[in-house]
Design an enzyme around this catalytic site. Structure first.
Site, PDB file in Angstrom:
ATOM      1  N   HIS A 210       0.878  -1.166   0.000  1.00  0.00           N
ATOM      2  CA  HIS A 210       0.000   0.000   0.000  1.00  0.00           C
ATOM      3  C   HIS A 210       0.924   1.227   0.000  1.00  0.00           C
ATOM      4  O   HIS A 210       2.059   1.158   0.472  1.00  0.00           O
ATOM      5  CB  HIS A 210      -0.929  -0.034   1.217  1.00  0.00           C
ATOM      6  CG  HIS A 210      -2.030  -1.055   1.040  1.00  0.00           C
ATOM      7  ND1 HIS A 210      -3.320  -0.712   0.718  1.00  0.00           N
ATOM      8  CD2 HIS A 210      -2.011  -2.405   1.092  1.00  0.00           C
ATOM      9  CE1 HIS A 210      -4.053  -1.814   0.596  1.00  0.00           C
ATOM     10  NE2 HIS A 210      -3.278  -2.863   0.822  1.00  0.00           N
ATOM     11  N   CYS A 241      -7.769  -0.675   3.664  1.00  0.00           N
ATOM     12  CA  CYS A 241      -8.349  -1.807   4.381  1.00  0.00           C
ATOM     13  C   CYS A 241      -9.270  -1.262   5.465  1.00  0.00           C
ATOM     14  O   CYS A 241      -8.874  -0.386   6.235  1.00  0.00           O
ATOM     15  CB  CYS A 241      -7.243  -2.665   5.000  1.00  0.00           C
ATOM     16  SG  CYS A 241      -7.906  -4.021   5.989  1.00  0.00           S
TER      17      CYS A 241
HETATM   18  P1  HMG Z   1     -16.939 -14.322  12.516  1.00  0.00           P
HETATM   19  O1  HMG Z   1     -18.014 -13.345  12.897  1.00  0.00           O
HETATM   20  O2  HMG Z   1     -15.944 -14.713  13.552  1.00  0.00           O
HETATM   21  O3  HMG Z   1     -17.532 -15.620  11.814  1.00  0.00           O
HETATM   22  O4  HMG Z   1     -16.163 -13.701  11.264  1.00  0.00           O
HETATM   23  P2  HMG Z   1     -18.508 -16.748  12.299  1.00  0.00           P
HETATM   24  O5  HMG Z   1     -18.000 -18.009  11.712  1.00  0.00           O
HETATM   25  O6  HMG Z   1     -18.717 -16.669  13.784  1.00  0.00           O
HETATM   26  O7  HMG Z   1     -19.880 -16.367  11.571  1.00  0.00           O
HETATM   27  C1  HMG Z   1     -20.610 -15.202  11.907  1.00  0.00           C
HETATM   28  C2  HMG Z   1     -21.574 -14.867  10.773  1.00  0.00           C
HETATM   29  O8  HMG Z   1     -20.832 -14.611   9.561  1.00  0.00           O
HETATM   30  C3  HMG Z   1     -22.536 -16.002  10.444  1.00  0.00           C
HETATM   31  O9  HMG Z   1     -23.714 -15.397   9.952  1.00  0.00           O
HETATM   32  C4  HMG Z   1     -21.837 -16.708   9.295  1.00  0.00           C
HETATM   33  O10 HMG Z   1     -22.709 -17.431   8.470  1.00  0.00           O
HETATM   34  C5  HMG Z   1     -21.240 -15.533   8.547  1.00  0.00           C
HETATM   35  P3  HMG Z   1     -24.986 -15.139  10.889  1.00  0.00           P
HETATM   36  O11 HMG Z   1     -25.342 -16.496  11.436  1.00  0.00           O
HETATM   37  O12 HMG Z   1     -24.532 -14.196  11.965  1.00  0.00           O
HETATM   38  O13 HMG Z   1     -25.987 -14.537   9.966  1.00  0.00           O
HETATM   39  N1  HMG Z   1     -20.069 -15.913   7.746  1.00  0.00           N
HETATM   40  C6  HMG Z   1     -19.939 -15.689   6.432  1.00  0.00           C
HETATM   41  N2  HMG Z   1     -20.766 -15.122   5.532  1.00  0.00           N
HETATM   42  C7  HMG Z   1     -20.325 -15.084   4.246  1.00  0.00           C
HETATM   43  N3  HMG Z   1     -19.123 -15.558   3.854  1.00  0.00           N
HETATM   44  C8  HMG Z   1     -18.279 -16.123   4.733  1.00  0.00           C
HETATM   45  C9  HMG Z   1     -18.691 -16.211   6.089  1.00  0.00           C
HETATM   46  N4  HMG Z   1     -18.101 -16.699   7.193  1.00  0.00           N
HETATM   47  C10 HMG Z   1     -18.960 -16.521   8.205  1.00  0.00           C
HETATM   48  N5  HMG Z   1     -17.102 -16.582   4.318  1.00  0.00           N
HETATM   49  C11 HMG Z   1     -14.880 -13.857   9.272  1.00  0.00           C
HETATM   50  C12 HMG Z   1     -15.054 -14.347  10.688  1.00  0.00           C
HETATM   51  C13 HMG Z   1     -13.515 -14.310   8.771  1.00  0.00           C
HETATM   52  C14 HMG Z   1     -15.975 -14.448   8.395  1.00  0.00           C
HETATM   53  C15 HMG Z   1     -14.983 -12.316   9.266  1.00  0.00           C
HETATM   54  O14 HMG Z   1     -14.094 -11.810  10.197  1.00  0.00           O
HETATM   55  C16 HMG Z   1     -14.704 -11.704   7.934  1.00  0.00           C
HETATM   56  O15 HMG Z   1     -15.465 -11.864   6.991  1.00  0.00           O
HETATM   57  N6  HMG Z   1     -13.577 -10.979   7.807  1.00  0.00           N
HETATM   58  C17 HMG Z   1     -13.190 -10.461   6.527  1.00  0.00           C
HETATM   59  C18 HMG Z   1     -12.313  -9.278   6.696  1.00  0.00           C
HETATM   60  C19 HMG Z   1     -11.856  -8.800   5.349  1.00  0.00           C
HETATM   61  O16 HMG Z   1     -12.347  -9.201   4.301  1.00  0.00           O
HETATM   62  N7  HMG Z   1     -10.869  -7.868   5.385  1.00  0.00           N
HETATM   63  C20 HMG Z   1     -10.331  -7.303   4.216  1.00  0.00           C
HETATM   64  C21 HMG Z   1      -9.523  -8.268   3.407  1.00  0.00           C
HETATM   65  S1  HMG Z   1      -7.896  -8.582   4.040  1.00  0.00           S
HETATM   66  C22 HMG Z   1      -6.965  -7.267   3.435  1.00  0.00           C
HETATM   67  O17 HMG Z   1      -7.488  -6.329   2.915  1.00  0.00           O
HETATM   68  C23 HMG Z   1      -5.466  -7.375   3.481  1.00  0.00           C
HETATM   69  C24 HMG Z   1      -4.843  -7.760   2.133  1.00  0.00           C
HETATM   70  O18 HMG Z   1      -5.190  -6.835   1.122  1.00  0.00           O
HETATM   71  C25 HMG Z   1      -3.315  -7.817   2.257  1.00  0.00           C
HETATM   72  C26 HMG Z   1      -2.736  -6.557   2.912  1.00  0.00           C
HETATM   73  O19 HMG Z   1      -2.927  -5.442   2.395  1.00  0.00           O
HETATM   74  O20 HMG Z   1      -2.112  -6.735   3.971  1.00  0.00           O
HETATM   75  C27 HMG Z   1      -5.314  -9.158   1.688  1.00  0.00           C
HETATM   76 MG    MG Z   2      -4.178  -4.947   0.763  1.00  0.00          MG
END
Ligand code: HMG
Ligand code: MG
Length: 302
Positions: A210, A241
């Site tokens: 970034h 992010c």
């Molecule tokens: P959680 O709340 O701990 O998950 O989140 P959970 O398993 O307890 O589930 C809670 C709810 O989420 C449930 O729904 C699940 O069904 C749903 P509810 O019963 O409450 O209605 N759920 C999902 N829904 C859709 N797709 C899924 C999914 N998993 C659970 N896959 C979780 C844990 C990982 C899902 C959450 O923290 C999350 O989605 N985090 C994503 C964060 C993210 O995307 N961040 C940005 C990307 S990383 C980044 O940008 C860095 C990068 O660019 C590199 C860099 O720059 O360093 C890659």
């Molecule tokens: Mg990134």
């Protein structure tokens, strides 16, 4: 100076670039953005993320976007998959690559994925298994490889290199080193890449900078001099992010391309089409152009 003869650009704009926008972006705009990127010669595009829509609302339409794409041969369409739920949705969507993401800092791991680093690795194991069964490759990201918004600048390069080796051992073909908040410098980049090269091959490392402090191109060149030939970037320098406040977008793809062209390194990407794409997306979502190259070429045209 020894530099790689060819470089692979991994375009992360449709995912990393759009996940953090303050307003929702229409599905049709995202689809058009991806098609334009393909038409400009980009061969590897991160098209979405199968993450919780409560956590990242901007990625909630990933399946819909992918269903509207005209898949072209020879292009990798990838998506983020943090757990088996995301992986199953990704497989259904038809993407031909997935990416898992973990962090080098415990605090960021908790904020971004609600689990520890070890738990994130445990979650990744069945994701990788499902991908292997389906015959698709898994990329890995390590976030906060040099700095963390919560833990500061003292991320240990040796700990990152250990993580890197573990992810390769688990079956990831490539690990992208993410400077999530853009605080890394060429000095720190060199130290980090050398540490990782003591554990894995250069072909297994990608860099993901970034550009918050304007160091991304210098960091990329530092990595290239050490043999790294896969670079993540984002059209128009879009992004940030949601769990790293103040971090700006990835290095702009046009700026990377301009530097590579200056070395005579071929990527098969058409600069004019890429600049048109950068203008398209910044106009559509009404944000400033963060790419110096795109701005300069646009000014020259008028
Ligand atoms: P959680 O709340 O701990 O998950 O989140 P959970 O398993 O307890 O589930 C809670 C709810 O989420 C449930 O729904 C699940 O069904 C749903 P509810 O019963 O409450 O209605 N759920 C999902 N829904 C859709 N797709 C899924 C999914 N998993 C659970 N896959 C979780 C844990 C990982 C899902 C959450 O923290 C999350 O989605 N985090 C994503 C964060 C993210 O995307 N961040 C940005 C990307 S990383 C980044 O940008 C860095 C990068 O660019 C590199 C860099 O720059 O360093 C890659
Ligand atoms: Mg990134």
């Amino acid at each position: 100076m020894t530099l790689p003869k060819t470089v692979r650009i991994v375009e992360v704009g449709p995912r990393d670039g759009l996940q953090n926008q303050s307003k929702l972006v229409a599905t049709e705009v995202k689809v058009e953005l991806i098609q334009r990127l393909c038409d400009s010669g980009i061969k590897h595009i991160e098209v979405g993320a199968f993450v919780s829509p409560k956590w990242i609302p901007l990625m909630a339409d990933s399946a819909e976007i992918i269903s509207q794409l005209n898949f072209k041969d020879g292009i990798i369409y990838s998506a983020l998959t943090p757990n088996t739920k995301g992986m199953k949705a990704a497989l259904k969507s038809g993407v031909n690559e997935v990416a898992i993401f973990i962090a080098a800092s415990e605090a960021f791991s908790q904020k971004n994925t609600n689990c520890s680093i070890e738990e994130a690795i445990e979650r990744a194991v069945p994701v990788i298994k499902l991908a292997q069964e389906a015959g698709i490759q898994v990329r890995a990201y390590i976030s906060c490889v040099m700095s963390c918004p919560y833990e500061g600048d003292n991320i240990n390069p040796n700990a990152v290199s250990e993580l890197c080796a573990r992810l390769v051992d688990l079956g990831c073909y490539e690990v992208s080193l993410g400077d999530t908040i853009g605080r890394g410098t060429p000095f720190k980049t060199e130290r980090l890449i050398k540490a990782c090269l003591s554990k894995v091959d250069a072909q297994q490392i990608a860099v993901h900078f970034h550009n918050t402090y304007g160091q991304a191109l210098a960091n990329i060149l530092t990595a290239m001099r050490l043999g790294i030939s896969t670079i993540d970037s984002s059209v128009a320098g879009l992004g940030g992010c949601p769990y790293a406040k103040g971090a700006t977008g990835n290095v702009a793809t046009e700026d990377v391309l301009y530097m590579l062209q200056g070395f005579g390194i071929e990527t098969g990407t058409d600069m004019d089409k890429l600049v048109d794409t950068a203008i398209y997306i910044t106009d559509k979502i009404n944000i400033p152009m963060a790419s110096n190259t795109a701005r300069a070429i646009a000014n020259k045209r008028t």
